[in-house]
Design a protein around this motif. Structure first.
Motif, PDB file in Angstrom:
ATOM      1  N   LEU A 159       0.822  -1.210   0.000  1.00 24.93           N
ATOM      2  CA  LEU A 159       0.000   0.000   0.000  1.00 24.93           C
ATOM      3  C   LEU A 159       0.860   1.265   0.000  1.00 24.93           C
ATOM      4  O   LEU A 159       0.487   2.274  -0.619  1.00 24.93           O
ATOM      5  CB  LEU A 159      -0.934  -0.004   1.210  1.00 24.93           C
ATOM      6  CG  LEU A 159      -2.117  -0.976   1.145  1.00 24.93           C
ATOM      7  CD1 LEU A 159      -2.819  -1.059   2.492  1.00 24.93           C
ATOM      8  CD2 LEU A 159      -3.100  -0.556   0.056  1.00 24.93           C
ATOM      9  N   ASN A 160       2.003   1.218   0.681  1.00 26.19           N
ATOM     10  CA  ASN A 160       2.898   2.388   0.701  1.00 26.19           C
ATOM     11  C   ASN A 160       3.363   2.736  -0.714  1.00 26.19           C
ATOM     12  O   ASN A 160       3.401   3.908  -1.096  1.00 26.19           O
ATOM     13  CB  ASN A 160       4.107   2.124   1.605  1.00 26.19           C
ATOM     14  CG  ASN A 160       3.727   2.061   3.072  1.00 26.19           C
ATOM     15  OD1 ASN A 160       2.674   2.564   3.473  1.00 26.19           O
ATOM     16  ND2 ASN A 160       4.574   1.453   3.887  1.00 26.19           N
ATOM     17  N   VAL A 161       3.713   1.705  -1.474  1.00 27.92           N
ATOM     18  CA  VAL A 161       4.138   1.935  -2.865  1.00 27.92           C
ATOM     19  C   VAL A 161       2.952   2.403  -3.696  1.00 27.92           C
ATOM     20  O   VAL A 161       3.087   3.315  -4.526  1.00 27.92           O
ATOM     21  CB  VAL A 161       4.750   0.654  -3.476  1.00 27.92           C
ATOM     22  CG1 VAL A 161       5.190   0.895  -4.916  1.00 27.92           C
ATOM     23  CG2 VAL A 161       5.930   0.173  -2.644  1.00 27.92           C
ATOM     24  N   MET A 162       1.789   1.805  -3.478  1.00 35.29           N
ATOM     25  CA  MET A 162       0.568   2.202  -4.187  1.00 35.29           C
ATOM     26  C   MET A 162       0.286   3.695  -3.973  1.00 35.29           C
ATOM     27  O   MET A 162       0.005   4.440  -4.924  1.00 35.29           O
ATOM     28  CB  MET A 162      -0.603   1.358  -3.680  1.00 35.29           C
ATOM     29  CG  MET A 162      -1.983   1.841  -4.077  1.00 35.29           C
ATOM     30  SD  MET A 162      -2.354   1.508  -5.790  1.00 35.29           S
ATOM     31  CE  MET A 162      -3.984   2.268  -5.930  1.00 35.29           C
ATOM     32  N   ASN A 163       0.367   4.156  -2.729  1.00 37.69           N
ATOM     33  CA  ASN A 163       0.092   5.557  -2.406  1.00 37.69           C
ATOM     34  C   ASN A 163       1.157   6.495  -2.969  1.00 37.69           C
ATOM     35  O   ASN A 163       0.876   7.662  -3.219  1.00 37.69           O
ATOM     36  CB  ASN A 163      -0.006   5.737  -0.886  1.00 37.69           C
ATOM     37  CG  ASN A 163      -1.322   5.216  -0.331  1.00 37.69           C
ATOM     38  OD1 ASN A 163      -2.393   5.676  -0.690  1.00 37.69           O
ATOM     39  ND2 ASN A 163      -1.246   4.218   0.536  1.00 37.69           N
ATOM     40  N   GLU A 172      -4.894   8.186   1.253  1.00 36.66           N
ATOM     41  CA  GLU A 172      -4.263   7.003   1.827  1.00 36.66           C
ATOM     42  C   GLU A 172      -5.127   5.789   1.491  1.00 36.66           C
ATOM     43  O   GLU A 172      -6.138   5.526   2.136  1.00 36.66           O
ATOM     44  CB  GLU A 172      -4.110   7.137   3.339  1.00 36.66           C
ATOM     45  CG  GLU A 172      -3.325   5.973   3.945  1.00 36.66           C
ATOM     46  CD  GLU A 172      -3.091   6.143   5.437  1.00 36.66           C
ATOM     47  OE1 GLU A 172      -2.568   5.199   6.044  1.00 36.66           O
ATOM     48  OE2 GLU A 172      -3.448   7.197   5.982  1.00 36.66           O
ATOM     49  N   PHE A 173      -4.728   5.074   0.448  1.00 42.42           N
ATOM     50  CA  PHE A 173      -5.486   3.903   0.013  1.00 42.42           C
ATOM     51  C   PHE A 173      -5.345   2.756   1.010  1.00 42.42           C
ATOM     52  O   PHE A 173      -4.300   2.589   1.642  1.00 42.42           O
ATOM     53  CB  PHE A 173      -4.998   3.431  -1.359  1.00 42.42           C
ATOM     54  CG  PHE A 173      -5.482   4.280  -2.497  1.00 42.42           C
ATOM     55  CD1 PHE A 173      -6.808   4.228  -2.898  1.00 42.42           C
ATOM     56  CD2 PHE A 173      -4.609   5.123  -3.166  1.00 42.42           C
ATOM     57  CE1 PHE A 173      -7.263   5.006  -3.950  1.00 42.42           C
ATOM     58  CE2 PHE A 173      -5.054   5.905  -4.227  1.00 42.42           C
ATOM     59  CZ  PHE A 173      -6.382   5.848  -4.615  1.00 42.42           C
ATOM     60  N   ILE A 174      -6.430   1.995   1.120  1.00 38.18           N
ATOM     61  CA  ILE A 174      -6.434   0.790   1.940  1.00 38.18           C
ATOM     62  C   ILE A 174      -7.141  -0.312   1.154  1.00 38.18           C
ATOM     63  O   ILE A 174      -8.016  -0.030   0.324  1.00 38.18           O
ATOM     64  CB  ILE A 174      -7.141   1.047   3.299  1.00 38.18           C
ATOM     65  CG1 ILE A 174      -6.923  -0.129   4.248  1.00 38.18           C
ATOM     66  CG2 ILE A 174      -8.623   1.342   3.107  1.00 38.18           C
ATOM     67  CD1 ILE A 174      -7.345   0.162   5.675  1.00 38.18           C
ATOM     68  N   LEU A 175      -6.755  -1.553   1.361  1.00 35.62           N
ATOM     69  CA  LEU A 175      -7.358  -2.678   0.634  1.00 35.62           C
ATOM     70  C   LEU A 175      -8.776  -2.944   1.143  1.00 35.62           C
ATOM     71  O   LEU A 175      -9.041  -2.836   2.353  1.00 35.62           O
ATOM     72  CB  LEU A 175      -6.516  -3.941   0.814  1.00 35.62           C
ATOM     73  CG  LEU A 175      -5.108  -3.900   0.202  1.00 35.62           C
ATOM     74  CD1 LEU A 175      -4.303  -5.096   0.667  1.00 35.62           C
ATOM     75  CD2 LEU A 175      -5.180  -3.868  -1.319  1.00 35.62           C
ATOM     76  N   PHE A 197     -12.505  -6.766  -5.386  1.00 30.58           N
ATOM     77  CA  PHE A 197     -11.317  -6.433  -4.614  1.00 30.58           C
ATOM     78  C   PHE A 197     -10.695  -5.162  -5.169  1.00 30.58           C
ATOM     79  O   PHE A 197     -10.683  -4.944  -6.387  1.00 30.58           O
ATOM     80  CB  PHE A 197     -10.327  -7.592  -4.703  1.00 30.58           C
ATOM     81  CG  PHE A 197      -9.049  -7.374  -3.946  1.00 30.58           C
ATOM     82  CD1 PHE A 197      -9.063  -7.226  -2.572  1.00 30.58           C
ATOM     83  CD2 PHE A 197      -7.837  -7.313  -4.616  1.00 30.58           C
ATOM     84  CE1 PHE A 197      -7.889  -7.039  -1.873  1.00 30.58           C
ATOM     85  CE2 PHE A 197      -6.660  -7.128  -3.927  1.00 30.58           C
ATOM     86  CZ  PHE A 197      -6.688  -6.987  -2.551  1.00 30.58           C
ATOM     87  N   GLY A 198     -10.202  -4.293  -4.274  1.00 33.11           N
ATOM     88  CA  GLY A 198      -9.587  -3.055  -4.751  1.00 33.11           C
ATOM     89  C   GLY A 198      -9.062  -2.193  -3.628  1.00 33.11           C
ATOM     90  O   GLY A 198      -8.751  -2.682  -2.537  1.00 33.11           O
ATOM     91  N   PHE A 199      -8.983  -0.901  -3.913  1.00 38.94           N
ATOM     92  CA  PHE A 199      -8.396   0.067  -2.989  1.00 38.94           C
ATOM     93  C   PHE A 199      -9.415   1.183  -2.728  1.00 38.94           C
ATOM     94  O   PHE A 199     -10.125   1.608  -3.632  1.00 38.94           O
ATOM     95  CB  PHE A 199      -7.129   0.682  -3.582  1.00 38.94           C
ATOM     96  CG  PHE A 199      -6.135  -0.328  -4.089  1.00 38.94           C
ATOM     97  CD1 PHE A 199      -5.123  -0.801  -3.271  1.00 38.94           C
ATOM     98  CD2 PHE A 199      -6.221  -0.813  -5.381  1.00 38.94           C
ATOM     99  CE1 PHE A 199      -4.209  -1.734  -3.734  1.00 38.94           C
ATOM    100  CE2 PHE A 199      -5.312  -1.743  -5.861  1.00 38.94           C
ATOM    101  CZ  PHE A 199      -4.311  -2.211  -5.038  1.00 38.94           C
TER     102      PHE A 199
END
Length: 462
Positions: A371-375, A390-393, A401-403
């Motif tokens: 998630l850190n890389v995703m953000n 701040e995306f979360i699964l 499924f997603g963010f």
């Protein structure tokens, strides 16, 4: 009861069952049509999930299956209608018997024509009976044809998956294996197809029969065709029926192609399945617009077209290219064994029992790093300004499924705005190497609710 197929008593039993089979045909057709109709929503939803999540194996399996369900329903509906007509003719025969052409009083020219072309009423009933029984058998022959198709092509897809999608072989070894296994397999499929369309043409020549026999034996097991071979050959020994049995699959593909390539367009400026942009709104980008069961978000969604709260929910559906981009950015996240694709998932049993699956601490650490890389590499921009997020699964209401994240809109001007999801481009859509691109643009209107003062004014009346 004597079940010896060559005995007289067994043949008499079959003859009796033949005359009474129409009742079972109608019952089975009714249940089959109902079951196929009920399966439509599930198949459509699963296909859309596979399409949105870029799941190649599921797309391969579900696409032809959905078209097959429609065509099978049509065949069974025609069977039910014709069988109903047949029952009606039997009732009419009981009332009025044969057709009396003399009673009609037509001229000799028309009477002779009708006697030749229409014939007796019993002949008409017999032809209807033959058509109905053949249609019913053909409907279930189609089911086995589809099964064989999926098994033959599915094994090929599975081999490609094992060779190229796993880390078992190097790139050079994968190409060599694909040539050694894939090319002979494709040639064998070509021989099967030629023999199928040629109504057993490869079995009629001594030389081709010797070459084709081993292929026939192997694929007889792979496709499970030994289960329905007698049905096929029973069709092939009838001149009128053999063409239907052979060309039913080509007919299926032509009809599927026709429905895929045709449609109604209302305007010269209309683009079919257009994505949301500064000039167009696609309902699949707004959660409150997802009314039908088969509605599935188009990659990214916001809560509504009109935002009346000082915050906005954003959901980004998972896609393979997102995970690929994250792994490419941080190679330490690359797993030793890529589990994406069709796999054995015993945890589904736990989910079906209503229990939750608590992951291990190491998995949670990897998810947080993911998630850190995703953000870091994917951005949210409204008009010209970037917003903190701040995306979360998560899983959305359609179990996709997603963010998910929420954006603070405090201070944003009223009116129309464009929210943009920005990040590395999908390599399948872009020939160039990974670069930052606007992946989706969604318009919305921001009209925050007026703050109401809860204090009440006291009015004193004189």
């Amino acid at each position: 009861m004597n079940n010896n197929h060559s005995s007289t008593s067994f043949k008499k039993l079959l003859d009796k069952l033949q005359t009474e089979s129409w009742q079972l045909e109608l019952i089975i057709s009714g249940f089959a049509i109902y079951g196929l109709w009920q399966s439509q929503d599930f198949l459509q939803i699963e296909y859309l999930k596979a399409l949105k999540q870029d799941d190649e194996i599921y797309k391969f399996l579900l696409g032809p299956t959905i078209n097959g369900v429609y065509i099978l329903m049509i065949v069974l509906l025609i069977h039910v209608i014709l069988r109903g007509l047949w029952i009606g003719t039997l009732g009419l025969r009981y009332v009025s018997g044969e057709i009396d052409y003399e009673e009609l009083g037509y001229t000799d020219k028309f009477t002779n024509f009708l006697q030749v072309k229409v014939g007796s009423f019993d002949r008409y009933i017999s032809r209807l009976e033959n058509i109905c029984s053949s249609l019913f058998a053909l409907a279930f022959l189609m089911v086995f044809y589809f099964l064989s198709y999926f098994l033959i092509m599915g094994i090929f897809q599975f081999l490609v998956y094992l060779i190229f999608m796993t880390d078992w072989f190097s790139k050079t070894t994968s190409i060599i294996l694909m040539c050694l296994i894939g090319i002979p397999y494709a040639i064998c499929i070509l021989f099967l197809f030629i023999d199928f369309l040629g109504m057993g043409i490869l079995k009629k020549n001594e030389m081709t029969a010797k070459l084709y026999y081993p292929i026939y034996k192997v694929f007889n097991i792979i496709s499970l065709s030994f289960i329905y071979r007698p049905l096929v050959y029973n069709f092939l020994d009838q001149k009128k029926a053999r063409w239907v049995a052979i060309y039913i699959l080509p007919f299926y593909f032509v009809i599927s192609l026709f429905f895929t390539l045709t449609g109604n367009q209302n305007s010269n400026f209309q683009v079919i399945n257009q994505a949301s942009s500064s000039t167009f709104i696609n309902k699949l980008n707004y959660e409150d617009q997802l009314i039908e069961k088969e509605d599935m978000i188009d990659f990214i969604s916001i809560s509504s077209k009109v935002i009346d709260k000082p915050y906005m929910k954003i959901f980004v559906g998972f896609n393979n290219f997102i995970e690929d981009a994250i792994i490419e950015t941080d190679t330490t996240l690359k797993p030793e064994n890529d589990k994406r694709g069709f796999t054995f998932q015993p945890e589904k049993m736990i989910q079906s029992m209503g229990s939750t699956n608590d992951p291990e601490k190491a998995v949670l650490i990897k998810q947080q790093k993911f998630l850190n890389v995703m953000n870091r590499i994917f951005k949210i921009k409204i008009d010209t300004m970037y917003f903190e997020k701040e995306f979360i699964l998560t899983n959305n209401k359609n179990d996709r499924f997603g963010f998910e994240t929420y954006i603070d809109l405090e201070g944003l001007e009223k009116g129309k705005h464009l929210v943009r999801f920005i990040g590395p481009a999908n390599k399948k859509e872009k020939e160039t190497k990974t670069k930052i691109d606007t992946l989706r643009t969604i318009p919305f209107w921001y009209f925050p609710e007026n703050k109401i003062n809860d204090s009440k004014m006291e009015i004193q009346l004189d």
